[in-house]
Design an enzyme around this catalytic site. Structure first.
Site, PDB file in Angstrom:
ATOM      1  N   TYR A   1       0.818  -1.213   0.000  1.00  0.00           N
ATOM      2  CA  TYR A   1       0.000   0.000   0.000  1.00  0.00           C
ATOM      3  C   TYR A   1       0.855   1.268   0.000  1.00  0.00           C
ATOM      4  O   TYR A   1       0.434   2.326  -0.463  1.00  0.00           O
ATOM      5  CB  TYR A   1      -0.918   0.047   1.223  1.00  0.00           C
ATOM      6  CG  TYR A   1      -2.030  -0.981   1.208  1.00  0.00           C
ATOM      7  CD1 TYR A   1      -2.139  -1.913   0.193  1.00  0.00           C
ATOM      8  CD2 TYR A   1      -2.979  -1.012   2.212  1.00  0.00           C
ATOM      9  CE1 TYR A   1      -3.147  -2.851   0.187  1.00  0.00           C
ATOM     10  CE2 TYR A   1      -3.993  -1.954   2.213  1.00  0.00           C
ATOM     11  CZ  TYR A   1      -4.065  -2.871   1.197  1.00  0.00           C
ATOM     12  OH  TYR A   1      -5.066  -3.797   1.196  1.00  0.00           O
TER      13      TYR A   1
ATOM     14  N   LYS B   1       3.125 -15.285   2.748  1.00  0.00           N
ATOM     15  CA  LYS B   1       3.154 -16.049   1.496  1.00  0.00           C
ATOM     16  C   LYS B   1       4.630 -16.341   1.221  1.00  0.00           C
ATOM     17  O   LYS B   1       5.183 -15.980   0.154  1.00  0.00           O
ATOM     18  CB  LYS B   1       2.488 -15.208   0.387  1.00  0.00           C
ATOM     19  CG  LYS B   1       2.234 -15.941  -0.901  1.00  0.00           C
ATOM     20  CD  LYS B   1       1.137 -16.972  -0.815  1.00  0.00           C
ATOM     21  CE  LYS B   1       0.979 -17.697  -2.143  1.00  0.00           C
ATOM     22  NZ  LYS B   1       0.170 -18.915  -2.035  1.00  0.00           N
TER      23      LYS B   1
ATOM     24  N   ASP C   1      -5.695  -6.718   5.662  1.00  0.00           N
ATOM     25  CA  ASP C   1      -6.883  -6.015   5.185  1.00  0.00           C
ATOM     26  C   ASP C   1      -7.951  -7.046   4.798  1.00  0.00           C
ATOM     27  O   ASP C   1      -9.121  -6.970   5.206  1.00  0.00           O
ATOM     28  CB  ASP C   1      -6.478  -5.170   3.968  1.00  0.00           C
ATOM     29  CG  ASP C   1      -7.544  -4.188   3.542  1.00  0.00           C
ATOM     30  OD1 ASP C   1      -8.608  -4.161   4.173  1.00  0.00           O
ATOM     31  OD2 ASP C   1      -7.310  -3.455   2.567  1.00  0.00           O
TER      32      ASP C   1
ATOM     33  N   ASP D   1     -11.384  -8.457   7.232  1.00  0.00           N
ATOM     34  CA  ASP D   1     -12.763  -8.360   6.726  1.00  0.00           C
ATOM     35  C   ASP D   1     -13.431  -9.727   6.716  1.00  0.00           C
ATOM     36  O   ASP D   1     -14.614  -9.863   7.059  1.00  0.00           O
ATOM     37  CB  ASP D   1     -12.787  -7.776   5.314  1.00  0.00           C
ATOM     38  CG  ASP D   1     -12.967  -6.270   5.327  1.00  0.00           C
ATOM     39  OD1 ASP D   1     -12.642  -5.655   6.366  1.00  0.00           O
ATOM     40  OD2 ASP D   1     -13.419  -5.708   4.309  1.00  0.00           O
TER      41      ASP D   1
ATOM     42  N   ASP E   1      -3.233 -18.101   1.680  1.00  0.00           N
ATOM     43  CA  ASP E   1      -4.352 -18.786   1.011  1.00  0.00           C
ATOM     44  C   ASP E   1      -4.949 -19.846   1.931  1.00  0.00           C
ATOM     45  O   ASP E   1      -6.179 -19.975   2.048  1.00  0.00           O
ATOM     46  CB  ASP E   1      -3.912 -19.387  -0.338  1.00  0.00           C
ATOM     47  CG  ASP E   1      -2.505 -19.949  -0.331  1.00  0.00           C
ATOM     48  OD1 ASP E   1      -1.800 -19.820   0.697  1.00  0.00           O
ATOM     49  OD2 ASP E   1      -2.095 -20.541  -1.339  1.00  0.00           O
TER      50      ASP E   1
END
Ligand code: NAD
Length: 355
Positions: A142, A188, A244, A248, A220
């Protein structure tokens, strides 16, 4: 003792839900002998309407001089057509940055009386769902260099420094030590160099916390595990992008956006506390918003910025008691259930605190 709290009520339902959180803080003050001194400042659409900008310098200065910041939410359709550089959300990102808030802490808890709201099958829930996502907030893709080539190819540079990873890791371990002593590092590392640095750093830090179990999941797999067996998680430690998405996902498993608080912390004790939901313009001004996410954000403020653990527990227990007693705002009520207003819910929780 006195505590100086900046209130950023913001837009939409922001003013309604902040008022109820203050009602509960005042009940805590009365019961435990503290004084909470409020300083209301402008942010978001409210600041644009009054001053033409979403984050006035006076707001930043007041927040930096305070002991903690309690925010409602910003945004609404009346500001959607503005240039992106002066939209209400710029105020939100700006205040997080100004406070150096690098640690975003989002608990996702399923309240037993609201179990019906959970979209998962009951057998998936096992012992329930009570986890915290500890998300790094100021690094990662970001904030990396961005550019677009002449042929339209887009680039976003994903990077993390070791000190950035270390400081969020120590936060996660401190959280786990107050809970069930379990940190799950999500990355990851099979593909991304940033994640390999992330994992190596956590592996080096983990032995400093011998009482805490550390395990590692690829993102994942973590996203699958969250819906297959969410009860296995205590503290999920992860970077900005993965955090993020996972936070959620975790919050939607609880089925009730109006219930979930958050804290954004930097160095020291100053923090920004806010519900995870937005300004809900569709219900603003109708007195039907659920104030619990904001009231629980105030409880996080007591715990993390002021070190008032008993007082934080008192708010959380009062929320439990009021829900157990069957009181519901319309967002968490079943179709045929009676509902209470935003203000009534605040009154009920404040009254329970005072008992
Ligand atoms: P939202 O979270 O505001 O609302 C989504 C849905 O949930 C709506 O139906 C709303 O009525 C309901 N809802 C949300 N909070 C509730 C509560 N406390 N009680 C009862 N119902 C509640 O998300 P959105 O509709 O996508 O966004 C609305 C505005 O909020 C937009 O301008 C958006 O940019 C902004 N926003 C702000 C923040 C923030 O300030 N942190 C976060 C997300 C969205």
């Amino acid at each position: 003792m006195d505590y100086r709290i900046v209130l950023l009520k913001g837009d939409g339902i922001g003013p309604e839900i902040i008022d109820e959180a203050c009602k509960c803080l005042d009940a805590i003050g009365e019961k435990y002998g503290h004084q909470f001194l409020y300083d209301e400042q402008l942010i978001g659409g409210a600041a644009i309407d009054e001053l033409g900008i979403p984050l006035p310098q006076d707001t930043i200065d007041a927040c930096l001089a305070s002991d903690a910041v309690l925010m409602g939410a910003v945004g609404g359709p009346q500001w959607d057509s503005l240039d992106p550089s002066i939209r209400p959300e710029v105020g939100l990102l700006g205040i997080r940055k100004a406070l150096g808030a690098y640690a975003n802490i989002r608990p996702a808890k399923l309240y037993a009386p609201l179990a019906d709201a959970c979209p998962l099958k009951p057998e998936r829930l096992g012992d329930g769902l009570d986890l915290i996502v500890c998300r790094e907030l100021t690094g990662d893709v970001y904030f990396g260099k961005k550019h677009r080539d002449a042929d339209g190819t887009g680039h976003d540079d994903m990077n993390y420094t070791i000190p950035e990873i270390e400081r969020i890791a120590h936060r996660a371990y401190a959280l786990a030590a107050q809970r069930r002593n379990h940190v799950t590092c999500v990355d990851k590392a099979n593909i991304l160099e940033t994640s390999r640095v992330w994992r190596e750093t956590i592996e080096r830090i983990a032995p400093e916390y011998p009482d805490i179990v550390t395990d590692y999941l690829y993102v994942d797999n973590a996203s699958m595990q969250l819906v297959l067996n969410p009860g296995q998680f205590d503290v999920i430690l992860t970077g900005n992008l993965f955090g993020d998405i996972l936070s959620d996902e975790a919050s939607c498993i609880t089925g009730s956006i109006g219930m979930l608080p958050s804290a954004s912390l930097g160095e020291g004790t100053l923090g920004l506390y806010e519900p995870i939901h937005g300004s809900a313009p569709d219900i603003a001004g109708r007195g039907i918003a659920n104030p619990i996410a904001t009231i629980l954000s105030a409880a996080m403020m007591l715990r993390y910025s002021f070190g008032l653990t008993s007082e934080a527990n008192a708010i959380e227990w009062a929320v439990d008691t009021v829900l157990e007693a069957g009181y519901r705002t319309s967002d968490i009520a079943k179709p045929d259930e009676a509902t209470v207003s935003c203000a009534q819910m605040g009154d009920l929780i404040a009254a329970d605190i005072l008992q």
